[in-house]
Design a protein around this motif. Structure first.
Motif, PDB file in Angstrom:
ATOM      1  N   GLN A 187      -4.996   1.432   6.427  1.00 25.83           N
ATOM      2  CA  GLN A 187      -5.551   0.218   5.831  1.00 25.83           C
ATOM      3  C   GLN A 187      -4.486  -0.597   5.099  1.00 25.83           C
ATOM      4  O   GLN A 187      -4.554  -1.823   5.065  1.00 25.83           O
ATOM      5  N   GLN A 188      -3.496   0.069   4.516  1.00 26.68           N
ATOM      6  CA  GLN A 188      -2.393  -0.656   3.878  1.00 26.68           C
ATOM      7  C   GLN A 188      -1.586  -1.432   4.916  1.00 26.68           C
ATOM      8  O   GLN A 188      -1.144  -2.555   4.662  1.00 26.68           O
ATOM      9  N   VAL A 189      -1.400  -0.822   6.071  1.00 25.94           N
ATOM     10  CA  VAL A 189      -0.660  -1.499   7.146  1.00 25.94           C
ATOM     11  C   VAL A 189      -1.473  -2.676   7.683  1.00 25.94           C
ATOM     12  O   VAL A 189      -0.931  -3.763   7.924  1.00 25.94           O
ATOM     13  N   VAL A 190      -2.765  -2.467   7.874  1.00 29.45           N
ATOM     14  CA  VAL A 190      -3.640  -3.550   8.342  1.00 29.45           C
ATOM     15  C   VAL A 190      -3.593  -4.729   7.370  1.00 29.45           C
ATOM     16  O   VAL A 190      -3.534  -5.898   7.783  1.00 29.45           O
ATOM     17  N   LYS A 191      -3.591  -4.433   6.083  1.00 29.18           N
ATOM     18  CA  LYS A 191      -3.530  -5.505   5.070  1.00 29.18           C
ATOM     19  C   LYS A 191      -2.243  -6.314   5.223  1.00 29.18           C
ATOM     20  O   LYS A 191      -2.253  -7.548   5.179  1.00 29.18           O
ATOM     21  N   TRP A 192      -1.118  -5.624   5.434  1.00 29.13           N
ATOM     22  CA  TRP A 192       0.159  -6.327   5.613  1.00 29.13           C
ATOM     23  C   TRP A 192       0.122  -7.178   6.875  1.00 29.13           C
ATOM     24  O   TRP A 192       0.586  -8.320   6.877  1.00 29.13           O
ATOM     25  N   LEU A 193      -0.417  -6.635   7.943  1.00 25.84           N
ATOM     26  CA  LEU A 193      -0.513  -7.380   9.201  1.00 25.84           C
ATOM     27  C   LEU A 193      -1.354  -8.638   9.027  1.00 25.84           C
ATOM     28  O   LEU A 193      -0.995  -9.716   9.505  1.00 25.84           O
ATOM     29  N   ASP A 194      -2.481  -8.509   8.340  1.00 22.25           N
ATOM     30  CA  ASP A 194      -3.350  -9.660   8.117  1.00 22.25           C
ATOM     31  C   ASP A 194      -2.662 -10.730   7.274  1.00 22.25           C
ATOM     32  O   ASP A 194      -2.786 -11.931   7.542  1.00 22.25           O
ATOM     33  N   MET A 195      -1.918 -10.286   6.259  1.00 22.20           N
ATOM     34  CA  MET A 195      -1.203 -11.235   5.390  1.00 22.20           C
ATOM     35  C   MET A 195      -0.131 -11.999   6.161  1.00 22.20           C
ATOM     36  O   MET A 195       0.219 -13.123   5.806  1.00 22.20           O
ATOM     37  N   ASN A 196       0.392 -11.388   7.222  1.00 26.32           N
ATOM     38  CA  ASN A 196       1.451 -12.015   8.004  1.00 26.32           C
ATOM     39  C   ASN A 196       0.939 -12.586   9.325  1.00 26.32           C
ATOM     40  O   ASN A 196       1.717 -12.845  10.243  1.00 26.32           O
ATOM     41  N   ASN A 197      -0.387 -12.762   9.380  1.00 25.98           N
ATOM     42  CA  ASN A 197      -1.035 -13.466  10.496  1.00 25.98           C
ATOM     43  C   ASN A 197      -0.858 -12.769  11.846  1.00 25.98           C
ATOM     44  O   ASN A 197      -0.739 -13.432  12.886  1.00 25.98           O
ATOM     45  N   PHE A 198      -0.834 -11.434  11.818  1.00 26.50           N
ATOM     46  CA  PHE A 198      -0.853 -10.697  13.069  1.00 26.50           C
ATOM     47  C   PHE A 198      -2.287 -10.270  13.345  1.00 26.50           C
ATOM     48  O   PHE A 198      -2.948  -9.662  12.510  1.00 26.50           O
ATOM     49  N   GLY A 199      -2.761 -10.604  14.525  1.00 29.38           N
ATOM     50  CA  GLY A 199      -4.110 -10.209  14.905  1.00 29.38           C
ATOM     51  C   GLY A 199      -4.115  -8.732  15.268  1.00 29.38           C
ATOM     52  O   GLY A 199      -3.762  -8.357  16.381  1.00 29.38           O
ATOM     53  N   THR A 200      -4.467  -7.894  14.317  1.00 28.37           N
ATOM     54  CA  THR A 200      -4.417  -6.454  14.562  1.00 28.37           C
ATOM     55  C   THR A 200      -5.400  -6.078  15.657  1.00 28.37           C
ATOM     56  O   THR A 200      -6.498  -6.600  15.739  1.00 28.37           O
TER      57      THR A 200
END
Length: 209
Positions: A187-200
């Motif tokens: 979930q920490q990684v998903v949060k970083w991805l979302d903040m950097n506009n990567f569609g996980t």
């Protein structure tokens, strides 16, 4: 403009797991460990230099016996420095080449996955921001012993050759705490991805392996 992130941590803290999740979400990742193997592959200048320096006893079927060499250098700091003097410039050159290639493609973010990001000097010369994957010391040592089939002393020698994890955390822009459950780490990684506009990808958000 391409933003270059350095991804690092202590040995066996879970950096490779985080790196795999980033790849799954479409983040370009440059793997310094993979490059480290490439620069000493059969027929390379790197392998020739290693054999000249350490001897042909570290060859097996024409390839570098990385485990045998590692057992020698990781308990002898001076020998490790001799090895790094050969490999680090070669690794740095290939990382730089790949970063330049991504910049030409105008990729917004690229991650350099490097266990020795700080120790090799990459943090100050190759990256803009830093992500550190951390766990507690007993967990790190136990994981390393199990992963690489090492004795407690061999595992500690390898840990001691890197910067202390607290020192890395102090210089990080983002810390991924991998000392709890795998779901919490994800979930920490998903949060970083979302903040950097990567569609996980859906499987990463669901927690599929």
């Amino acid at each position: 403009m391409t933003e270059v992130w350095g991804l690092t941590g202590g040995i066996a803290t879970g950096k490779s797991t985080v790196s795999a999740w980033l790849r799954a979400a479409g983040v370009p990742v440059i793997d310094a460990d993979q490059i480290a193997r490439q620069v000493v592959a059969p027929g390379t200048v790197g392998l020739k230099q290693v054999v000249t320096t350490f001897g042909a006893d570290y060859l097996r079927d024409g390839q570098l016996d990385r485990k045998k060499l590692g057992q020698w250098v990781f308990s002898r700091p001076a020998e490790l420095k001799r090895l790094e003097a050969i490999t680090t410039p070669l690794i740095r050159a290939e990382i730089s080449r790949q970063v330049a290639n991504y910049r030409q493609q105008a990729v917004p973010i690229v991650v350099i996955d490097a266990p020795t990001l700080f120790e090799a000097g990459y943090a100050t010369t190759l990256v803009d921001r830093i992500m550190v994957v951390a766990t507690n010391a007993p967990t790190q040592k136990a994981r390393l012993m199990a992963r690489d089939n090492l004795s407690a002393s061999d595992a500690q020698n390898r840990i001691d050759r890197q910067w202390p994890i607290d020192q890395k955390i102090a210089q990080a822009d983002v810390v991924i705490d991998n000392g709890r459950t795998i779901a919490e780490t994800r979930q920490q990684v998903v949060k970083w991805l979302d903040m950097n506009n990567f569609g996980t990808s859906n499987h990463l958000k669901r927690g599929d392996q």
